[in-house]
Write a protein that holds these residues in place. Structure first.
Motif, PDB file in Angstrom:
ATOM      1  N   ARG A  34     -37.834 -78.295 -37.261  1.00 39.03           N
ATOM      2  CA  ARG A  34     -37.926 -79.752 -37.221  1.00 39.03           C
ATOM      3  C   ARG A  34     -36.913 -80.371 -38.189  1.00 39.03           C
ATOM      4  N   ASP A  43     -45.197 -84.596 -43.176  1.00 39.01           N
ATOM      5  CA  ASP A  43     -44.788 -84.493 -41.780  1.00 39.01           C
ATOM      6  C   ASP A  43     -44.731 -83.034 -41.324  1.00 39.01           C
ATOM      7  N   GLY A  47     -46.107 -84.056 -38.125  1.00 44.12           N
ATOM      8  CA  GLY A  47     -44.977 -84.341 -37.266  1.00 44.12           C
ATOM      9  C   GLY A  47     -44.526 -85.775 -37.463  1.00 44.12           C
ATOM     10  N   SER A  50     -44.758 -89.217 -32.869  1.00 40.80           N
ATOM     11  CA  SER A  50     -44.275 -89.751 -31.590  1.00 40.80           C
ATOM     12  C   SER A  50     -45.386 -89.601 -30.561  1.00 40.80           C
ATOM     13  N   ASP A  52     -45.379 -87.973 -27.816  1.00 45.92           N
ATOM     14  CA  ASP A  52     -45.505 -86.575 -27.405  1.00 45.92           C
ATOM     15  C   ASP A  52     -46.288 -85.768 -28.436  1.00 45.92           C
ATOM     16  N   GLU A  53     -45.977 -85.972 -29.720  1.00 41.53           N
ATOM     17  CA  GLU A  53     -46.658 -85.213 -30.770  1.00 41.53           C
ATOM     18  C   GLU A  53     -48.104 -85.652 -30.937  1.00 41.53           C
ATOM     19  N   ARG A  56     -49.872 -83.770 -28.411  1.00 41.34           N
ATOM     20  CA  ARG A  56     -49.830 -82.325 -28.652  1.00 41.34           C
ATOM     21  C   ARG A  56     -50.797 -81.891 -29.746  1.00 41.34           C
ATOM     22  N   TYR A  57     -50.905 -82.676 -30.818  1.00 46.99           N
ATOM     23  CA  TYR A  57     -51.642 -82.223 -31.992  1.00 46.99           C
ATOM     24  C   TYR A  57     -53.051 -82.796 -32.135  1.00 46.99           C
ATOM     25  N   PRO A  83     -46.242 -78.623 -36.507  1.00 50.06           N
ATOM     26  CA  PRO A  83     -44.840 -79.062 -36.541  1.00 50.06           C
ATOM     27  C   PRO A  83     -43.923 -78.116 -37.309  1.00 50.06           C
TER      28      PRO A  83
END
Length: 404
Positions: A34, A43, A47, A50, A52-53, A56-57, A83
Protein backbone atom coordinates in the motif's frame (compact mmCIF):
# COMPACT_ATOMS: atom_id res chain seq x y z
CA UNK A 1 26.07 -13.57 20.20
CA UNK A 2 22.68 -13.07 21.83
CA UNK A 3 21.78 -10.02 23.85
CA UNK A 4 21.38 -10.12 27.58
CA UNK A 5 17.83 -9.92 28.85
CA UNK A 6 16.46 -6.44 29.56
CA UNK A 7 13.71 -5.33 31.93
CA UNK A 8 11.49 -4.43 28.94
CA UNK A 9 8.42 -6.70 28.56
CA UNK A 10 8.72 -8.54 25.25
CA UNK A 11 5.54 -7.09 23.74
CA UNK A 12 7.07 -3.64 23.26
CA UNK A 13 9.40 -5.08 20.60
CA UNK A 14 6.38 -5.77 18.41
CA UNK A 15 4.43 -2.66 19.32
CA UNK A 16 7.42 -0.80 17.85
CA UNK A 17 7.38 -2.94 14.72
CA UNK A 18 3.65 -2.33 14.34
CA UNK A 19 4.29 1.46 14.52
CA UNK A 20 7.00 1.10 11.88
CA UNK A 21 4.65 -0.74 9.51
CA UNK A 22 2.14 2.09 9.82
CA UNK A 23 4.51 4.94 8.89
CA UNK A 24 7.56 3.44 7.13
CA UNK A 25 7.23 2.08 3.56
CA UNK A 26 8.42 -1.45 2.85
CA UNK A 27 12.14 -1.43 2.10
CA UNK A 28 12.15 -4.48 -0.16
CA UNK A 29 11.96 -2.97 -3.69
CA UNK A 30 10.58 -6.22 -5.13
CA UNK A 31 7.53 -6.22 -2.89
CA UNK A 32 4.33 -4.39 -3.68
CA UNK A 33 2.37 -2.78 -0.92
CA UNK A 34 0.00 0.00 0.00
CA UNK A 35 0.96 3.67 -0.20
CA UNK A 36 2.28 4.42 3.28
CA UNK A 37 1.60 7.78 4.91
CA UNK A 38 4.05 9.28 7.44
CA UNK A 39 1.07 9.96 9.71
CA UNK A 40 0.54 7.47 12.53
CA UNK A 41 -3.12 7.27 11.54
CA UNK A 42 -3.57 3.46 11.62
CA UNK A 43 -4.18 3.23 7.90
CA UNK A 44 -2.26 -0.06 8.18
CA UNK A 45 -5.42 -1.29 9.94
CA UNK A 46 -8.13 0.81 8.25
CA UNK A 47 -6.81 1.37 4.74
CA UNK A 48 -7.85 4.60 3.05
CA UNK A 49 -11.60 4.07 3.72
CA UNK A 50 -12.44 4.15 -0.01
CA UNK A 51 -15.75 2.61 -0.99
CA UNK A 52 -13.98 -0.55 -2.15
CA UNK A 53 -12.07 -0.90 1.13
CA UNK A 54 -15.14 -0.17 3.22
CA UNK A 55 -16.89 -3.10 1.54
CA UNK A 56 -13.80 -5.31 1.81
CA UNK A 57 -12.97 -4.82 5.49
CA UNK A 58 -16.22 -3.89 7.27
CA UNK A 59 -19.66 -5.42 7.76
CA UNK A 60 -23.00 -3.60 7.52
CA UNK A 61 -22.78 -2.45 11.15
CA UNK A 62 -19.36 -0.82 10.65
CA UNK A 63 -17.39 -3.55 12.45
CA UNK A 64 -14.32 -5.26 11.04
CA UNK A 65 -15.24 -8.56 9.45
CA UNK A 66 -14.01 -11.58 11.39
CA UNK A 67 -13.86 -15.36 11.34
CA UNK A 68 -15.15 -15.84 14.86
CA UNK A 69 -11.68 -16.02 16.40
CA UNK A 70 -10.58 -13.28 18.80
CA UNK A 71 -6.90 -13.70 17.91
CA UNK A 72 -6.73 -13.91 14.09
CA UNK A 73 -7.85 -11.72 11.20
CA UNK A 74 -10.22 -12.91 8.51
CA UNK A 75 -8.63 -14.48 5.42
CA UNK A 76 -9.78 -14.86 1.86
CA UNK A 77 -8.08 -16.54 -1.11
CA UNK A 78 -5.31 -17.66 1.28
CA UNK A 79 -4.44 -14.08 2.26
CA UNK A 80 -5.18 -11.98 5.32
CA UNK A 81 -7.90 -9.43 4.58
CA UNK A 82 -5.93 -6.45 5.92
CA UNK A 83 -4.41 -3.36 4.24
CA UNK A 84 -0.83 -3.95 5.43
CA UNK A 85 0.51 -7.32 4.33
CA UNK A 86 3.61 -6.99 6.54
CA UNK A 87 1.39 -7.30 9.59
CA UNK A 88 0.69 -10.90 8.64
CA UNK A 89 4.34 -11.86 8.17
CA UNK A 90 4.74 -12.32 11.91
CA UNK A 91 2.31 -14.23 14.16
CA UNK A 92 2.77 -11.69 16.99
CA UNK A 93 2.17 -8.60 14.85
CA UNK A 94 -0.98 -10.01 13.25
CA UNK A 95 -2.44 -10.62 16.71
CA UNK A 96 -1.68 -7.02 17.71
CA UNK A 97 -3.45 -5.99 14.50
CA UNK A 98 -6.45 -8.08 15.55
CA UNK A 99 -6.54 -6.38 18.97
CA UNK A 100 -6.99 -3.00 17.29
CA UNK A 101 -9.77 -4.44 15.15
CA UNK A 102 -11.47 -5.66 18.34
CA UNK A 103 -11.03 -2.21 19.90
CA UNK A 104 -12.72 -0.66 16.87
CA UNK A 105 -15.63 -3.14 17.04
CA UNK A 106 -16.11 -2.52 20.75
CA UNK A 107 -16.31 1.24 20.18
CA UNK A 108 -18.65 0.90 17.17
CA UNK A 109 -21.11 -1.03 19.34
CA UNK A 110 -21.08 1.78 21.89
CA UNK A 111 -21.85 4.47 19.29
CA UNK A 112 -25.59 3.94 19.60
CA UNK A 113 -26.38 7.56 18.70
CA UNK A 114 -24.81 7.17 15.22
CA UNK A 115 -26.92 5.28 12.69
CA UNK A 116 -24.92 5.52 9.47
CA UNK A 117 -22.35 2.70 9.30
CA UNK A 118 -19.74 4.73 7.40
CA UNK A 119 -20.04 7.57 9.90
CA UNK A 120 -19.56 5.00 12.67
CA UNK A 121 -16.41 3.67 11.03
CA UNK A 122 -14.91 7.14 10.58
CA UNK A 123 -15.74 8.21 14.14
CA UNK A 124 -14.51 4.94 15.63
CA UNK A 125 -11.27 5.25 13.68
CA UNK A 126 -10.69 8.71 15.16
CA UNK A 127 -11.28 7.39 18.68
CA UNK A 128 -9.15 4.25 18.22
CA UNK A 129 -6.33 6.30 16.71
CA UNK A 130 -6.29 8.72 19.64
CA UNK A 131 -6.37 5.87 22.16
CA UNK A 132 -3.45 4.28 20.31
CA UNK A 133 -1.55 7.58 20.40
CA UNK A 134 -2.09 7.83 24.16
CA UNK A 135 -0.59 4.36 24.63
CA UNK A 136 2.34 5.16 22.32
CA UNK A 137 3.19 8.39 24.15
CA UNK A 138 2.43 7.35 27.71
CA UNK A 139 3.60 3.74 27.61
CA UNK A 140 5.89 2.93 24.66
CA UNK A 141 7.86 6.18 24.38
CA UNK A 142 7.97 6.97 28.07
CA UNK A 143 9.40 3.54 28.74
CA UNK A 144 12.03 3.55 25.98
CA UNK A 145 13.22 7.15 25.62
CA UNK A 146 15.82 8.97 27.70
CA UNK A 147 13.92 10.68 30.53
CA UNK A 148 15.14 14.22 29.80
CA UNK A 149 14.39 13.84 26.10
CA UNK A 150 10.92 12.47 26.83
CA UNK A 151 10.13 15.37 29.18
CA UNK A 152 11.35 17.95 26.64
CA UNK A 153 9.24 16.56 23.82
CA UNK A 154 6.11 15.32 25.56
CA UNK A 155 5.71 17.05 28.92
CA UNK A 156 6.90 20.59 28.20
CA UNK A 157 6.59 20.70 24.46
CA UNK A 158 9.01 22.78 22.45
CA UNK A 159 9.78 22.95 18.76
CA UNK A 160 13.29 21.79 18.02
CA UNK A 161 14.13 20.23 14.64
CA UNK A 162 10.89 19.40 12.82
CA UNK A 163 8.29 22.15 12.65
CA UNK A 164 5.68 21.74 15.36
CA UNK A 165 2.19 20.91 14.00
CA UNK A 166 3.35 21.04 10.36
CA UNK A 167 2.39 18.02 8.22
CA UNK A 168 5.22 15.53 7.90
CA UNK A 169 6.04 15.04 4.22
CA UNK A 170 7.94 11.79 4.75
CA UNK A 171 9.63 9.83 7.51
CA UNK A 172 13.31 10.89 7.69
CA UNK A 173 15.81 8.16 6.81
CA UNK A 174 17.65 8.81 10.07
CA UNK A 175 14.56 7.34 11.71
CA UNK A 176 13.59 4.60 9.26
CA UNK A 177 17.09 3.28 8.50
CA UNK A 178 18.71 3.76 11.90
CA UNK A 179 17.16 5.17 15.06
CA UNK A 180 13.89 3.23 15.09
CA UNK A 181 15.68 0.03 14.12
CA UNK A 182 16.86 -0.25 17.73
CA UNK A 183 13.96 -2.72 17.95
CA UNK A 184 16.04 -5.33 16.11
CA UNK A 185 18.26 -5.68 19.18
CA UNK A 186 15.18 -6.36 21.35
CA UNK A 187 14.14 -9.47 19.40
CA UNK A 188 14.45 -12.76 21.31
CA UNK A 189 15.10 -16.03 19.56
CA UNK A 190 12.06 -17.69 21.18
CA UNK A 191 8.82 -16.71 22.91
CA UNK A 192 6.20 -18.30 25.09
CA UNK A 193 2.68 -17.56 23.81
CA UNK A 194 0.71 -19.26 26.55
CA UNK A 195 1.13 -20.44 30.12
CA UNK A 196 1.99 -23.91 28.83
CA UNK A 197 5.79 -23.91 29.34
CA UNK A 198 6.28 -26.76 26.87
CA UNK A 199 5.12 -24.67 23.91
CA UNK A 200 7.79 -22.29 22.62
CA UNK A 201 7.89 -20.35 19.38
CA UNK A 202 11.24 -19.63 17.77
CA UNK A 203 11.69 -16.62 15.51
CA UNK A 204 12.06 -19.03 12.61
CA UNK A 205 8.62 -20.47 13.35
CA UNK A 206 7.09 -17.03 13.95
CA UNK A 207 8.39 -15.69 10.62
CA UNK A 208 7.99 -18.81 8.48
CA UNK A 209 4.53 -20.03 9.42
CA UNK A 210 2.04 -20.75 6.65
CA UNK A 211 -0.16 -17.65 6.45
CA UNK A 212 -2.73 -19.27 4.16
CA UNK A 213 -4.07 -21.52 6.91
CA UNK A 214 -4.27 -18.75 9.47
CA UNK A 215 -3.26 -18.96 13.11
CA UNK A 216 -3.76 -22.18 15.02
CA UNK A 217 -5.29 -22.40 18.49
CA UNK A 218 -1.94 -23.04 20.14
CA UNK A 219 -0.60 -19.80 18.60
CA UNK A 220 -3.09 -17.62 20.48
CA UNK A 221 -1.18 -15.13 22.63
CA UNK A 222 -1.78 -14.59 26.31
CA UNK A 223 -0.93 -10.89 26.40
CA UNK A 224 -0.09 -11.01 30.10
CA UNK A 225 3.08 -12.80 28.96
CA UNK A 226 4.04 -9.80 26.81
CA UNK A 227 2.94 -6.58 28.50
CA UNK A 228 3.36 -6.84 32.28
CA UNK A 229 6.51 -6.30 34.31
CA UNK A 230 6.71 -9.97 35.34
CA UNK A 231 6.36 -11.23 31.75
CA UNK A 232 9.10 -12.57 29.48
CA UNK A 233 11.54 -9.83 28.62
CA UNK A 234 12.96 -8.41 25.43
CA UNK A 235 16.68 -8.55 24.82
CA UNK A 236 18.79 -5.57 25.86
CA UNK A 237 19.27 -2.51 23.68
CA UNK A 238 22.89 -3.15 22.74
CA UNK A 239 25.18 -4.00 19.84
CA UNK A 240 24.20 -7.61 19.46
CA UNK A 241 21.48 -9.41 17.54
CA UNK A 242 19.86 -12.75 18.27
CA UNK A 243 20.35 -15.53 15.75
CA UNK A 244 16.70 -15.47 14.67
CA UNK A 245 17.34 -12.33 12.59
CA UNK A 246 20.23 -13.82 10.67
CA UNK A 247 18.03 -14.99 7.80
CA UNK A 248 14.70 -13.19 7.45
CA UNK A 249 12.41 -14.54 4.70
CA UNK A 250 12.72 -12.52 1.44
CA UNK A 251 15.14 -10.15 3.16
CA UNK A 252 18.33 -11.80 4.47
CA UNK A 253 20.63 -10.88 7.35
CA UNK A 254 19.24 -7.87 9.19
CA UNK A 255 22.69 -6.58 10.17
CA UNK A 256 23.92 -6.40 6.57
CA UNK A 257 20.57 -5.01 5.40
CA UNK A 258 20.68 -2.14 7.89
CA UNK A 259 24.35 -1.26 7.38
CA UNK A 260 24.23 -1.49 3.60
CA UNK A 261 21.03 0.57 3.35
CA UNK A 262 22.51 3.39 5.44
CA UNK A 263 25.78 3.27 3.50
CA UNK A 264 24.04 3.33 0.11
CA UNK A 265 22.12 6.48 1.07
CA UNK A 266 25.22 8.03 2.68
CA UNK A 267 23.56 8.40 6.06
CA UNK A 268 25.68 10.50 8.42
CA UNK A 269 27.43 8.70 11.26
CA UNK A 270 26.10 8.92 14.79
CA UNK A 271 28.89 11.28 15.84
CA UNK A 272 28.32 13.56 12.83
CA UNK A 273 24.57 13.69 13.58
CA UNK A 274 25.31 14.52 17.21
CA UNK A 275 27.67 17.32 16.21
CA UNK A 276 25.09 18.71 13.79
CA UNK A 277 22.43 18.94 16.52
CA UNK A 278 24.84 20.60 18.94
CA UNK A 279 25.80 23.20 16.34
CA UNK A 280 22.41 24.04 14.82
CA UNK A 281 20.00 23.25 17.68
CA UNK A 282 21.86 24.42 20.81
CA UNK A 283 18.65 24.92 22.81
CA UNK A 284 17.74 21.27 22.29
CA UNK A 285 21.26 20.24 23.28
CA UNK A 286 20.98 22.31 26.46
CA UNK A 287 17.50 21.08 27.35
CA UNK A 288 18.48 17.42 27.16
CA UNK A 289 22.08 17.81 28.39
CA UNK A 290 23.53 16.75 25.07
CA UNK A 291 26.82 18.62 25.40
CA UNK A 292 28.09 15.97 27.79
CA UNK A 293 27.55 13.25 25.19
CA UNK A 294 31.05 12.13 24.19
CA UNK A 295 31.79 10.54 20.80
CA UNK A 296 31.36 6.79 20.78
CA UNK A 297 34.36 4.90 19.46
CA UNK A 298 34.25 1.68 17.46
CA UNK A 299 35.20 -1.31 19.58
CA UNK A 300 32.20 -3.36 20.63
CA UNK A 301 32.86 -7.08 20.21
CA UNK A 302 29.57 -8.34 18.81
CA UNK A 303 28.00 -9.45 15.53
CA UNK A 304 27.12 -5.89 14.61
CA UNK A 305 30.65 -4.65 15.11
CA UNK A 306 32.15 -7.57 13.21
CA UNK A 307 29.70 -7.04 10.33
CA UNK A 308 30.65 -3.37 10.31
CA UNK A 309 34.34 -4.30 10.14
CA UNK A 310 33.64 -6.39 7.03
CA UNK A 311 31.93 -3.41 5.40
CA UNK A 312 34.33 -0.78 6.76
CA UNK A 313 36.09 -0.23 3.44
CA UNK A 314 32.80 1.07 2.01
CA UNK A 315 32.29 3.68 4.71
CA UNK A 316 33.70 7.17 4.35
CA UNK A 317 34.08 7.70 8.11
CA UNK A 318 35.47 5.50 10.84
CA UNK A 319 32.84 6.56 13.35
CA UNK A 320 29.96 4.26 14.17
CA UNK A 321 27.10 4.29 11.64
CA UNK A 322 24.00 5.92 13.10
CA UNK A 323 22.21 2.62 13.76
CA UNK A 324 25.14 1.18 15.69
CA UNK A 325 25.61 4.48 17.53
CA UNK A 326 21.98 4.39 18.70
CA UNK A 327 22.42 0.84 19.97
CA UNK A 328 25.81 1.46 21.58
CA UNK A 329 24.85 4.69 23.39
CA UNK A 330 22.12 2.89 25.35
CA UNK A 331 24.82 1.79 27.80
CA UNK A 332 25.19 5.48 28.69
CA UNK A 333 21.44 6.15 29.02
CA UNK A 334 19.52 6.97 32.19
CA UNK A 335 18.47 3.30 32.25
CA UNK A 336 21.38 1.43 30.64
CA UNK A 337 20.43 -1.25 28.07
CA UNK A 338 16.73 -0.71 28.87
CA UNK A 339 16.24 2.74 27.30
CA UNK A 340 17.69 4.65 24.39
CA UNK A 341 20.46 7.16 24.79
CA UNK A 342 19.99 10.81 23.97
CA UNK A 343 20.60 10.83 20.22
CA UNK A 344 18.37 7.82 19.53
CA UNK A 345 15.72 9.32 21.81
CA UNK A 346 15.82 12.69 20.03
CA UNK A 347 15.37 11.21 16.54
CA UNK A 348 12.55 8.91 17.63
CA UNK A 349 10.80 11.62 19.67
CA UNK A 350 10.95 14.09 16.77
CA UNK A 351 9.51 11.71 14.21
CA UNK A 352 6.88 9.90 16.28
CA UNK A 353 5.60 13.19 17.73
CA UNK A 354 5.31 14.67 14.24
CA UNK A 355 3.67 11.49 12.93
CA UNK A 356 1.06 11.76 15.67
CA UNK A 357 0.43 15.50 15.25
CA UNK A 358 0.01 14.92 11.51
CA UNK A 359 -3.32 13.28 12.44
CA UNK A 360 -4.75 16.41 14.11
CA UNK A 361 -4.80 18.94 11.29
CA UNK A 362 -7.57 21.02 12.92
CA UNK A 363 -5.78 21.36 16.27
CA UNK A 364 -2.39 22.72 17.30
CA UNK A 365 -0.16 21.54 20.11
CA UNK A 366 1.02 24.63 21.99
CA UNK A 367 4.51 25.14 23.34
CA UNK A 368 4.81 23.87 26.93
CA UNK A 369 1.55 21.92 26.58
CA UNK A 370 1.57 18.31 27.73
CA UNK A 371 1.16 15.91 24.84
CA UNK A 372 -1.04 13.68 26.98
CA UNK A 373 -3.39 16.58 27.76
CA UNK A 374 -3.54 17.43 24.06
CA UNK A 375 -4.47 13.86 23.13
CA UNK A 376 -6.99 13.35 25.92
CA UNK A 377 -8.77 16.55 24.88
CA UNK A 378 -9.35 15.32 21.31
CA UNK A 379 -13.05 16.11 20.64
CA UNK A 380 -14.13 12.68 19.27
CA UNK A 381 -12.59 10.92 22.26
CA UNK A 382 -14.02 13.41 24.74
CA UNK A 383 -17.54 13.05 23.33
CA UNK A 384 -17.26 9.27 23.41
CA UNK A 385 -16.12 9.30 27.04
CA UNK A 386 -18.89 11.70 28.05
CA UNK A 387 -21.53 9.47 26.46
CA UNK A 388 -20.21 6.13 27.67
CA UNK A 389 -18.40 7.12 30.90
CA UNK A 390 -15.51 4.90 29.85
CA UNK A 391 -12.07 5.32 31.41
CA UNK A 392 -9.08 5.89 29.13
CA UNK A 393 -6.52 3.08 28.82
CA UNK A 394 -3.02 4.55 29.16
CA UNK A 395 -0.91 1.43 28.63
CA UNK A 396 -0.97 -1.56 26.32
CA UNK A 397 -2.00 -3.80 29.19
CA UNK A 398 -4.90 -1.46 30.07
CA UNK A 399 -5.89 -1.43 26.40
CA UNK A 400 -6.02 -5.23 26.35
CA UNK A 401 -8.10 -5.25 29.54
CA UNK A 402 -10.36 -2.57 28.00
CA UNK A 403 -11.43 -5.17 25.45
CA UNK A 404 -12.56 -7.73 28.01
Amino acid sequence: MASATSSIPAGYTYLGQFISHDIVPKTNPRARGRTVSPALNLDSVYGNLSSDELARYFDDEGCFKHNGQPFDVIRTHNKALIPEARNDENSIIVQLHRQLQLLHNRIVKRLTNVTDSVAKIVLAKDIVTTLFHIVVVNDFLRRLLDERVYNAYFKKTRQYILALNAPLSSVPIEFSLAAFRFGHSLVRNNYTFSKDPTVNFTMDRILRRSTSAGLQENEQIDWSLFFIETSQKANSIDMSIDVGLGDIPDEGNIVLINLNAANTLKLASGDATLSYIKQYFPQLALDVDLFRQAPLEIGEEAELYRAYQVLLANFSQRRLPLWLHVLHESRHSSNPFNALGKLGSIINAEVVRSSILHCYANRSLKENQSMMAFLQDAPPLQRFLEQTRESIPHTMLELIHFLK
